[in-house]
Write an enzyme that holds these catalytic residues in place. Structure first.
Site, PDB file in Angstrom:
ATOM      1  N   GLY A  14       0.779  -1.228   0.000  1.00 41.06           N
ATOM      2  CA  GLY A  14       0.000   0.000   0.000  1.00 41.06           C
ATOM      3  C   GLY A  14       0.811   1.278   0.000  1.00 41.06           C
ATOM      4  O   GLY A  14       0.259   2.343   0.284  1.00 41.06           O
ATOM      5  N   THR A  15       2.107   1.194  -0.327  1.00 39.93           N
ATOM      6  CA  THR A  15       2.941   2.392  -0.293  1.00 39.93           C
ATOM      7  C   THR A  15       3.279   2.920  -1.682  1.00 39.93           C
ATOM      8  O   THR A  15       4.016   3.903  -1.810  1.00 39.93           O
ATOM      9  CB  THR A  15       4.243   2.131   0.478  1.00 39.93           C
ATOM     10  OG1 THR A  15       4.992   1.088  -0.173  1.00 39.93           O
ATOM     11  CG2 THR A  15       3.949   1.724   1.919  1.00 39.93           C
ATOM     12  N   SER A  16       2.735   2.296  -2.731  1.00 37.61           N
ATOM     13  CA  SER A  16       2.973   2.782  -4.092  1.00 37.61           C
ATOM     14  C   SER A  16       1.890   2.242  -5.011  1.00 37.61           C
ATOM     15  O   SER A  16       1.147   1.328  -4.657  1.00 37.61           O
ATOM     16  CB  SER A  16       4.357   2.344  -4.610  1.00 37.61           C
ATOM     17  OG  SER A  16       4.414   0.931  -4.722  1.00 37.61           O
ATOM     18  N   GLY A  17       1.780   2.820  -6.198  1.00 33.67           N
ATOM     19  CA  GLY A  17       0.911   2.308  -7.243  1.00 33.67           C
ATOM     20  C   GLY A  17      -0.538   2.157  -6.855  1.00 33.67           C
ATOM     21  O   GLY A  17      -1.142   3.016  -6.206  1.00 33.67           O
ATOM     22  N   GLY A  19      -1.904   0.163  -4.719  1.00 31.67           N
ATOM     23  CA  GLY A  19      -2.110   0.079  -3.271  1.00 31.67           C
ATOM     24  C   GLY A  19      -2.168   1.437  -2.605  1.00 31.67           C
ATOM     25  O   GLY A  19      -3.034   1.685  -1.750  1.00 31.67           O
ATOM     26  N   SER A 137      -4.852 -10.746 -11.972  1.00 28.34           N
ATOM     27  CA  SER A 137      -4.375 -10.108 -13.202  1.00 28.34           C
ATOM     28  C   SER A 137      -4.995 -10.800 -14.399  1.00 28.34           C
ATOM     29  O   SER A 137      -5.199 -12.026 -14.394  1.00 28.34           O
ATOM     30  CB  SER A 137      -2.850 -10.201 -13.310  1.00 28.34           C
ATOM     31  OG  SER A 137      -2.404  -9.760 -14.584  1.00 28.34           O
ATOM     32  N   TYR A 150       4.624 -15.286 -14.025  1.00 32.56           N
ATOM     33  CA  TYR A 150       3.695 -14.293 -13.479  1.00 32.56           C
ATOM     34  C   TYR A 150       2.251 -14.746 -13.664  1.00 32.56           C
ATOM     35  O   TYR A 150       1.453 -14.725 -12.722  1.00 32.56           O
ATOM     36  CB  TYR A 150       3.925 -12.948 -14.163  1.00 32.56           C
ATOM     37  CG  TYR A 150       2.973 -11.860 -13.739  1.00 32.56           C
ATOM     38  CD1 TYR A 150       2.919 -11.436 -12.420  1.00 32.56           C
ATOM     39  CD2 TYR A 150       2.132 -11.237 -14.660  1.00 32.56           C
ATOM     40  CE1 TYR A 150       2.053 -10.427 -12.019  1.00 32.56           C
ATOM     41  CE2 TYR A 150       1.268 -10.230 -14.276  1.00 32.56           C
ATOM     42  CZ  TYR A 150       1.229  -9.824 -12.961  1.00 32.56           C
ATOM     43  OH  TYR A 150       0.362  -8.827 -12.575  1.00 32.56           O
TER      44      TYR A 150
END
Length: 249
Positions: A14-17, A19, A137, A150
């Protein structure tokens, strides 16, 4: 506004993008928010942006012991949870001949093992009712070259939507997922590419999106708000595809 008022929430990665944008949206909707991250720089910037009321936890998304640590920190701060967005993941794209065992194991640890044991660790904290939202995804269904590991890891994660829904709905825990297509985040850092390679890849991907553009993190975050809120109380075991029509081709 206030669709998540008073709800205790956790967002991994939750610290980038996506999130970080989801954390912003949760706060706008009145939630109490905890986020996890691994990068000290993004952790520091998220703390500064989101404010002191947000619990920020540094944890390795692929480490089983770290998932118990997250549960302990959230339990001490909030006493319980009403919604979880399992978002932390890694996207490594390369031809099959370039993979080694360590890289393969790392992808599955972060994308599959970590989420599984996080849900397990959080079970004593999850309220009745509560919501778990997984981030899968469209790569699990479209057969994109160089995405073998992936796609396989996200396909494994997708099976949790149905199996955990059946297992946990009796406890009042709903499990759903968002399944993003190409979203406007830094591809070269995400996929281990140079900036030049990323630009070429981005152009090739964009040409395959009927909507003619990449999605925005906010478009995924707002879908997560819906699945975390009481508005989706009758939505169970669903995977909401957000890809501009790419997987319909």
């Amino acid at each position: 506004m206030d669709r998540l008022k008073g709800k205790r929430t956790l967002i991994t990665g939750g610290t980038s993008g996506i999130g970080l944008e989801t954390a912003r949206q949760f706060l706008i909707e009145g939630a109490r928010v905890a986020v996890t991250g691994t990068n000290p720089d993004t952790i520091a910037s998220a703390r500064a942006e989101l404010g002191s009321d947000v619990l920020v936890i540094q944890a390795d998304a692929g480490d089983v012991a770290a998932q118990a640590h997250i549960a302990g920190e959230v339990g001490r701060a909030f006493g319980g949870l009403d919604a979880v967005f399992v978002n932390a993941g890694i996207a490594a794209l390369k031809p099959i001949e370039q993979w080694n065992e360590a890289d393969y194991d790392r992808s599955f640890a972060i994308n599959v093992k970590g989420p599984f044991f996080l849900v397990q660790a959080l079970l004593p904290l999850l309220a009745n009712p509560s919501s778990i939202v997984l981030n899968t995804s469209i790569n699990a269904r479209i057969g994109m070259p160089n995405s073998s590991v992936y796609a396989a890891s996200k396909g494994a994660l997708s099976t949790f939507i149905r199996t955990l829904s059946g297992e946990l709905i009796g406890r009042g825990i709903r499990v759903n997922a968002v399944s993003p297509g190409p979203i406007a985040t830094p591809l070269y850092s995400k996929f281990g590419m140079s900036e030049e390679q990323a630009k070429a890849t981005a152009a090739a991907i964009k040409s395959q999106i009927p909507a003619g553009r990449f999605g925005e993190p906010s478009e995924v975050a707002k879908a997560v708000v819906f699945l975390a809120s009481d508005e989706s109380a009758f939505t169970v075991g669903s995977e909401l595809v957000i890809d501009g029509g790419m997987s319909n081709l």
